[in-house]
Scaffold this motif. Structure first.
Motif, PDB file in Angstrom:
ATOM      1  N   VAL A 180       0.917  -1.446  -0.092  1.00 42.30           N
ATOM      2  CA  VAL A 180      -0.103   0.058  -0.112  1.00 42.30           C
ATOM      3  C   VAL A 180       1.091   1.135  -0.152  1.00 42.30           C
ATOM      4  CG1 VAL A 180      -1.680   1.535   1.258  1.00 42.30           C
ATOM      5  CG2 VAL A 180      -1.976  -1.253   1.021  1.00 42.30           C
ATOM      6  N   VAL A 181       1.987   1.387   1.015  1.00 40.49           N
ATOM      7  CA  VAL A 181       2.715   2.320   0.813  1.00 40.49           C
ATOM      8  C   VAL A 181       3.319   2.510  -0.554  1.00 40.49           C
ATOM      9  CG1 VAL A 181       4.945   3.382   1.727  1.00 40.49           C
ATOM     10  CG2 VAL A 181       3.438   2.279   3.293  1.00 40.49           C
ATOM     11  N   ALA A 182       3.784   1.435  -1.070  1.00 40.00           N
ATOM     12  CA  ALA A 182       4.486   1.539  -2.455  1.00 40.00           C
ATOM     13  C   ALA A 182       3.572   2.102  -3.507  1.00 40.00           C
ATOM     14  CB  ALA A 182       4.787   0.151  -3.021  1.00 40.00           C
ATOM     15  N   GLU A 183       2.326   1.789  -3.400  1.00 42.49           N
ATOM     16  CA  GLU A 183       1.263   2.420  -4.276  1.00 42.49           C
ATOM     17  C   GLU A 183       0.998   3.619  -3.999  1.00 42.49           C
ATOM     18  OE1 GLU A 183      -1.366   2.624  -7.292  1.00 42.49           O
ATOM     19  OE2 GLU A 183      -0.095   0.955  -6.817  1.00 42.49           O
ATOM     20  N   GLY A 184       0.973   4.062  -2.705  1.00 44.97           N
ATOM     21  CA  GLY A 184       1.085   5.514  -2.409  1.00 44.97           C
ATOM     22  C   GLY A 184       2.009   6.400  -3.077  1.00 44.97           C
TER      23      GLY A 184
END
Length: 452
Positions: free
Chosen positions: A444-448
């Motif tokens: 999710v952080v990577a997608e952010g």
């Protein structure tokens, strides 16, 4: 919606389904109701990171009043290392509740306080004779560590370091480096507090640990003077300052210098202590033995407790009645601490912290390779961070950091930011989190980062 569908897949906490689940937008309507009440009832200076109303937590998730289940990569700022409502902690506190809740240890003592002190004396670095004193919060323990050092040395000056965070009380605000939100408008601060440069490998221009220590020592000697200096206090890995890991040899050189000059070396392990870094205490990674060590956060599974542990001759220098507090070493918190320490030991959570660290470092370094906005990946064990920068200049990028954190929160992942420049995302998952949840949270952080 039932929240107890399947057993937790990890140790600790109620049997909550270990999944990220979004039922509403965050915040949902029930959380919004609480936020409205908070605005009317709670002082504005008491902020919050996520506008949610928590009703349950355990394993690696936090559940809100709207039925959303969020992945917990913050642990209440490194507090719930053994997981929320860890079974041994719950049982121990319930038993203590049924026995007695308070006497004030300095009025009529009880075994729990003594047992916690004995355990701290055993676990903290060094085989010298030690004594411990218990308090309520990390800031309170830091204040008492300084009191003790001053009383022992009969000197007054104290040196803290760039990017330090030690608390929000008057003395600890003086020790803390960051102005907003911690210091602005709250002065004047306690006197005889000085600051020295830290080893910050990402921004030090290639200084090794010994060179960085020599730079700090020279400044201390010239601007403070050994003859005036009671103590130096430092976080072995900085917390709020940005998870800065000093270069190898920096801490050891400071300890050598302090020992040679009659200066008390205080390690603030409030955030780094109790298995968080893949050792009982972060000092162990550097092979250093502090004269005094300050602990809190992960010590008692979420109950308020802190401690100062140090060399017997230093700790015993304070007069009887000079240390203590009405609630210091509460019997409930002591029961929780003993159960928490047992859980770290029995459930292999030091080793688990190392495993979590491998997952964090591996995934984040892979992201860094592909994204030059990630200037640095650093940390130890389950205490890891990324520093976000302008790839062209290396300048801190607080706007990007805030955007990524905001995205993660909206997608049901609790992450915390930090750093003097506001450009660091820190990862502090409970040691009870599953690899699956941990990786999902990182995704999710990577997608952010992509979305930003």
């Amino acid at each position: 919606m039932t929240l107890v569908d399947t057993p937790a897949t990890t140790t600790g906490g109620p049997a909550l389904t270990q999944e990220r689940r979004l039922v509403t937008a965050i915040p949902g309507p029930r959380s919004q109701e609480l936020m409205a009440r908070k605005a009317q009832a709670v002082a504005a200076g008491v902020g919050h990171t996520l506008p949610i109303s928590v009703v349950a937590a355990g394993g690696g998730v936090v559940v809100d009043a709207d039925g959303n289940s969020l992945i917990d990569l913050g642990s209440g700022i490194a507090v719930t290392g053994v997981g929320n409502s860890a079974p041994r902690v719950v049982d121990a506190v319930a038993a203590q509740l049924n026995a007695f809740t308070h006497t004030c240890f300095t009025v009529s003592p009880y075994e729990g306080y003594v047992a916690v002190a004995e355990k701290l004396n055993e676990l903290t670095p060094g085989d010298h004779e030690k004594r411990s004193a218990l308090f309520n919060s990390g800031a309170e323990a830091v204040e008492n560590a300084i009191k003790i050092a001053r009383h022992y040395t009969k000197k007054q000056a104290v040196v803290a370091f760039d990017h330090a965070y030690h608390g929000r009380t008057n003395l600890t605000m003086g020790l803390t480096a960051k102005n907003i939100p911690y210091k602005s408008g709250f002065g004047p601060f306690a006197p005889e507090v000085y600051r020295a440069p830290l080893s910050y490998p990402f921004r030090d221009g290639g200084l090794d640990g010994r060179e960085a220590a020599a730079r700090a020592i020279l400044q201390i000697e010239k601007q403070v003077g050994v003859e005036n200096l009671a103590a130096i206090i430092i976080e072995p890995i900085q917390g709020e300052g940005g998870f800065i890991v000093p270069a190898q040899g920096f801490l050891a050189a400071l300890v050598e210098w302090a020992n040679a000059n009659g200066v008390v070396f205080i390690a603030d392990e409030v955030q780094t202590g109790f298995a968080r870094t893949g050792a009982w205490f972060a000092s162990e990674h550097e092979g250093i033995v502090p004269d005094v060590i300050v602990t809190a956060k992960g010590i008692a599974g979420g109950l308020p407790l802190s401690a100062v542990t140090g060399r017997a001759e230093i700790m015993d220098s304070a007069m009887a009645g000079g240390l203590g507090g009405t609630y210091a070493g509460s019997p409930l918190a002591c029961a929780a601490a003993l159960a928490t320490i047992e859980t770290y030991e029995a459930d292999g959570l030091i080793e688990r912290a190392k495993e979590i660290g491998s997952v964090l470092i591996g995934r984040l370094n892979a992201l860094r390779t592909a994204d030059p906005r990630i200037g640095d990946v650093r940390g130890r064990g389950a205490m890891v961070a990324i520093e976000l920068v302008d790839p062209a200049t290396g300048a801190p990028d607080a706007a990007l950091t805030n955007a990524v954190a905001k995205f993660a929160h909206a997608q049901g992942v609790i992450v915390l930011t930090c750093g003097t420049y506001g450009n660091v995302i820190r990862f502090l998952p409970p040691l009870t989190i599953s690899d699956e949840l941990l990786v999902e949270g990182l995704n999710v952080v990577a997608e952010g980062l992509k979305q930003a």
